[in-house]
Scaffold this motif. Structure first.
Motif, PDB file in Angstrom:
ATOM      1  N   ILE A  74       0.839  -1.201   0.000  1.00 22.07           N
ATOM      2  CA  ILE A  74       0.000   0.000   0.000  1.00 22.07           C
ATOM      3  C   ILE A  74       0.871   1.248   0.000  1.00 22.07           C
ATOM      4  N   PHE A  75       1.908   1.231   0.817  1.00 24.47           N
ATOM      5  CA  PHE A  75       2.832   2.370   0.868  1.00 24.47           C
ATOM      6  C   PHE A  75       3.465   2.613  -0.504  1.00 24.47           C
ATOM      7  N   HIS A  76       3.946   1.557  -1.149  1.00 20.84           N
ATOM      8  CA  HIS A  76       4.586   1.702  -2.456  1.00 20.84           C
ATOM      9  C   HIS A  76       3.593   2.157  -3.520  1.00 20.84           C
ATOM     10  N   LEU A  77       2.355   1.728  -3.404  1.00 18.16           N
ATOM     11  CA  LEU A  77       1.321   2.171  -4.337  1.00 18.16           C
ATOM     12  C   LEU A  77       1.130   3.680  -4.242  1.00 18.16           C
ATOM     13  N   LEU A  78       0.945   4.182  -3.040  1.00 15.65           N
ATOM     14  CA  LEU A  78       0.706   5.608  -2.855  1.00 15.65           C
ATOM     15  C   LEU A  78       1.913   6.439  -3.271  1.00 15.65           C
ATOM     16  N   ARG A  79       3.099   5.931  -3.019  1.00 18.62           N
ATOM     17  CA  ARG A  79       4.322   6.638  -3.414  1.00 18.62           C
ATOM     18  C   ARG A  79       4.576   6.551  -4.919  1.00 18.62           C
ATOM     19  N   GLY A  80       3.985   5.532  -5.570  1.00 20.41           N
ATOM     20  CA  GLY A  80       4.188   5.363  -7.010  1.00 20.41           C
ATOM     21  C   GLY A  80       5.490   4.678  -7.352  1.00 20.41           C
ATOM     22  N   LYS A  81       5.856   3.675  -6.567  1.00 22.86           N
ATOM     23  CA  LYS A  81       7.083   2.937  -6.848  1.00 22.86           C
ATOM     24  C   LYS A  81       6.975   2.250  -8.211  1.00 22.86           C
ATOM     25  N   LYS A  82       7.969   2.448  -9.056  1.00 22.88           N
ATOM     26  CA  LYS A  82       7.897   1.918 -10.424  1.00 22.88           C
ATOM     27  C   LYS A  82       8.471   0.507 -10.510  1.00 22.88           C
ATOM     28  N   SER A  83       7.998  -0.352  -9.608  1.00 19.36           N
ATOM     29  CA  SER A  83       8.389  -1.756  -9.657  1.00 19.36           C
ATOM     30  C   SER A  83       7.287  -2.529 -10.364  1.00 19.36           C
ATOM     31  N   SER A  84       7.657  -3.659 -10.947  1.00 15.63           N
ATOM     32  CA  SER A  84       6.666  -4.457 -11.662  1.00 15.63           C
ATOM     33  C   SER A  84       5.566  -4.916 -10.717  1.00 15.63           C
ATOM     34  N   GLN A  85       5.932  -5.252  -9.471  1.00  9.21           N
ATOM     35  CA  GLN A  85       4.938  -5.731  -8.511  1.00  9.21           C
ATOM     36  C   GLN A  85       3.918  -4.648  -8.194  1.00  9.21           C
ATOM     37  N   THR A  86       4.392  -3.425  -7.921  1.00  8.05           N
ATOM     38  CA  THR A  86       3.478  -2.341  -7.563  1.00  8.05           C
ATOM     39  C   THR A  86       2.586  -1.967  -8.737  1.00  8.05           C
ATOM     40  N   ILE A  87       3.170  -1.900  -9.923  1.00 10.72           N
ATOM     41  CA  ILE A  87       2.378  -1.581 -11.113  1.00 10.72           C
ATOM     42  C   ILE A  87       1.312  -2.641 -11.340  1.00 10.72           C
ATOM     43  N   GLN A  88       1.698  -3.914 -11.218  1.00 12.38           N
ATOM     44  CA  GLN A  88       0.735  -4.987 -11.426  1.00 12.38           C
ATOM     45  C   GLN A  88      -0.344  -4.955 -10.343  1.00 12.38           C
ATOM     46  N   ASP A  89       0.042  -4.722  -9.095  1.00 10.05           N
ATOM     47  CA  ASP A  89      -0.940  -4.654  -8.017  1.00 10.05           C
ATOM     48  C   ASP A  89      -1.980  -3.565  -8.265  1.00 10.05           C
ATOM     49  N   SER A  90      -1.549  -2.435  -8.825  1.00  9.11           N
ATOM     50  CA  SER A  90      -2.480  -1.332  -9.051  1.00  9.11           C
ATOM     51  C   SER A  90      -3.602  -1.740  -9.994  1.00  9.11           C
ATOM     52  N   PHE A  91      -3.304  -2.666 -10.913  1.00 10.08           N
ATOM     53  CA  PHE A  91      -4.323  -3.181 -11.827  1.00 10.08           C
ATOM     54  C   PHE A  91      -5.105  -4.331 -11.196  1.00 10.08           C
ATOM     55  N   LEU A  92      -4.391  -5.288 -10.609  1.00  9.69           N
ATOM     56  CA  LEU A  92      -5.043  -6.485 -10.084  1.00  9.69           C
ATOM     57  C   LEU A  92      -6.093  -6.163  -9.025  1.00  9.69           C
ATOM     58  N   PHE A  93      -5.805  -5.171  -8.192  1.00  9.77           N
ATOM     59  CA  PHE A  93      -6.713  -4.845  -7.098  1.00  9.77           C
ATOM     60  C   PHE A  93      -7.533  -3.581  -7.376  1.00  9.77           C
ATOM     61  N   HIS A  94      -7.485  -3.107  -8.614  1.00  8.23           N
ATOM     62  CA  HIS A  94      -8.302  -1.978  -9.079  1.00  8.23           C
ATOM     63  C   HIS A  94      -8.106  -0.726  -8.218  1.00  8.23           C
ATOM     64  N   VAL A  95      -6.837  -0.406  -7.995  1.00 11.69           N
ATOM     65  CA  VAL A  95      -6.507   0.784  -7.216  1.00 11.69           C
ATOM     66  C   VAL A  95      -5.578   1.708  -8.012  1.00 11.69           C
ATOM     67  N   GLY A  96      -5.645   1.603  -9.335  1.00 13.90           N
ATOM     68  CA  GLY A  96      -4.791   2.420 -10.193  1.00 13.90           C
ATOM     69  C   GLY A  96      -4.847   3.916  -9.918  1.00 13.90           C
ATOM     70  N   PRO A  97      -6.033   4.482  -9.619  1.00  8.05           N
ATOM     71  CA  PRO A  97      -6.086   5.926  -9.349  1.00  8.05           C
ATOM     72  C   PRO A  97      -5.224   6.377  -8.178  1.00  8.05           C
ATOM     73  N   PHE A  98      -4.876   5.454  -7.291  1.00  9.37           N
ATOM     74  CA  PHE A  98      -4.084   5.830  -6.128  1.00  9.37           C
ATOM     75  C   PHE A  98      -2.579   5.652  -6.339  1.00  9.37           C
ATOM     76  N   PHE A  99      -2.199   5.101  -7.496  1.00  6.64           N
ATOM     77  CA  PHE A  99      -0.780   4.947  -7.795  1.00  6.64           C
ATOM     78  C   PHE A  99      -0.165   6.343  -7.944  1.00  6.64           C
ATOM     79  N   HIS A 100       0.876   6.614  -7.155  1.00  2.00           N
ATOM     80  CA  HIS A 100       1.578   7.902  -7.199  1.00  2.00           C
ATOM     81  C   HIS A 100       0.703   9.060  -6.701  1.00  2.00           C
ATOM     82  N   ALA A 101      -0.388   8.732  -5.988  1.00  2.00           N
ATOM     83  CA  ALA A 101      -1.308   9.786  -5.557  1.00  2.00           C
ATOM     84  C   ALA A 101      -0.753  10.609  -4.401  1.00  2.00           C
ATOM     85  N   ILE A 102       0.088   9.989  -3.559  1.00  2.00           N
ATOM     86  CA  ILE A 102       0.741  10.721  -2.458  1.00  2.00           C
ATOM     87  C   ILE A 102       2.226  10.418  -2.560  1.00  2.00           C
TER      88      ILE A 102
END
Length: 366
Positions: free
Chosen positions: A24-52
């Motif tokens: 969750i922390f990496h999602l909000l920070r927008g970490k450009k790792s394959s895991q974080t990018i994939q998680d943003s799609f898999l769990f339908h939380v893309g709008p929060f990627f890099h949001a904080i």
């Protein structure tokens, strides 16, 4: 109750114990790792990627600790860092949802790779023009990032009009945009602008001045920025000057995945791309997963034959999880981790397409 708990509990609910708190922390920070990018799609939380993107880990850890103390989240599967909402947490989330929502502009993620630099360019252009029309050629710029300052320098040099006229045109383009978006977002965007004799406020300062949670202020600020980038792409004729500050490439792919895609499109197999780019095969696999998520029409059949894809989808339905290890154990040697990741990625992409690109988050009306 604070807005930050609303955001945290919403994301905890979406991940539902299948990823760690760090995810969750990496999602909000927008970490450009394959895991974080994939998680943003898999769990339908893309709008929060890099949001904080400037989220402090200590602040996040304190938020998680407070949520545990309140009994809103509990660890799952004997894990120390994987949590799901408790019944009390779900009640708290329902309470938050009655009181508020997330800004809908967050869903405009098509320029997510360039949004930070673009925002600095906007701030620097406004500041520079304000100083120049007041005959001030020496001032402390809002940023010294070389890519940003050089872009603004070229912008000012290549526009064939005097500074007063240019300032007036930029003002009108920004004013036209700001008059279209929610007032609270417009106010937060404008308040961060600096000019002659006036320093823009930071989001933290705005939070204190408005007596609103800094997490909410950051989401509102990001929403306004993403709306602006979306409008520029949608109606460039209405923003001829601001459009000059945009990058020509609008791909949501990371730069390195984009380079891999070019080689794959030339017909090179994945192992040859790895050798040519002097990268590990695993890194190229990460790129392929990202490409499968973000590039419509990209064929993955050569990496994931249909029979294997079907097996994986059946395993996902049976296990009701997106955890790779659980799926792999059920399938034994009939699918690799890479193939499971690809199947999950393609499944997430199909779900996004079925939703017509609309956000799955609960947003405020415009």
């Amino acid at each position: 109750m604070s807005y930050r708990y609303y955001l945290f509990l919403y994301l905890i609910q979406q991940f539902n114990g299948e990823r760690t708190l760090s995810a969750i922390f990496h999602l909000l920070r927008g970490k450009k790792s394959s895991q974080t990018i994939q998680d943003s799609f898999l769990f339908h939380v893309g709008p929060f990627f890099h949001a904080i993107d400037h989220l402090d880990r200590r602040v996040f850890d304190r938020l998680a600790a407070e949520s545990k103390q309140k009994g809103w989240i509990a660890s799952v599967k004997d894990s120390r860092d994987q949590y799901a909402p408790t019944s009390e947490g779900l009640l708290a989330l329902a309470h938050f949802e009655k009181k508020g929502s997330f800004p809908s502009g967050l869903s405009f993620t098509e320029n997510i790779n360039s949004e930070s630099d673009f925002w600095l360019k906007i701030q620097l252009v406004v500041q520079t023009l304000s100083e120049l029309i007041h005959r001030q050629s020496a001032f402390l710029p809002v940023t010294r990032r070389e890519a940003v300052t050089e872009s603004v320098r070229r912008f000012l040099k290549n526009v064939s009009m005097d500074r007063c006229m240019l300032a007036d045109r930029v003002f009108k383009e920004l004013h036209g945009f700001l008059s279209e978006i929610p007032d609270e977002e417009a106010d937060i965007m404008v308040s961060q602008m600096s000019g002659f004799g006036m320093a823009g406020l930071t989001v933290d300062q705005l939070s204190a001045a408005l007596k609103r949670d800094v997490f909410e202020c950051r989401l509102l600020s990001k929403s306004a920025l993403r709306r602006l980038l979306h409008r520029l792409a949608e109606c460039p004729e209405d923003f001829p000057l601001l459009c000059r500050l945009q990058n020509t490439s609008r791909s949501t792919l990371s730069a390195t995945a984009g380079k891999t895609l070019r080689y794959l499109n030339e017909g090179l197999p994945a192992d040859a791309v790895a050798a040519k780019r002097n990268l590990s095969p695993g890194t190229i696999e990460d790129h392929i997963v990202e490409i499968a998520l973000k590039v419509p029409g990209f064929s993955i059949v050569r990496y994931l034959p249909q029979p294997v894809d079907s097996l994986i989808q059946e395993a996902v339905l049976r296990t009701k999880t997106r955890q790779l290890k659980t799926i792999k154990e059920l399938l034994h040697d009939r699918a690799s981790y890479f193939q499971i990741r690809l199947a999950l990625a393609r499944g997430a992409a199909r779900e996004e397409e079925a939703a017509d690109g609309k956000s799955r988050i609960r947003t405020n009306g415009d």
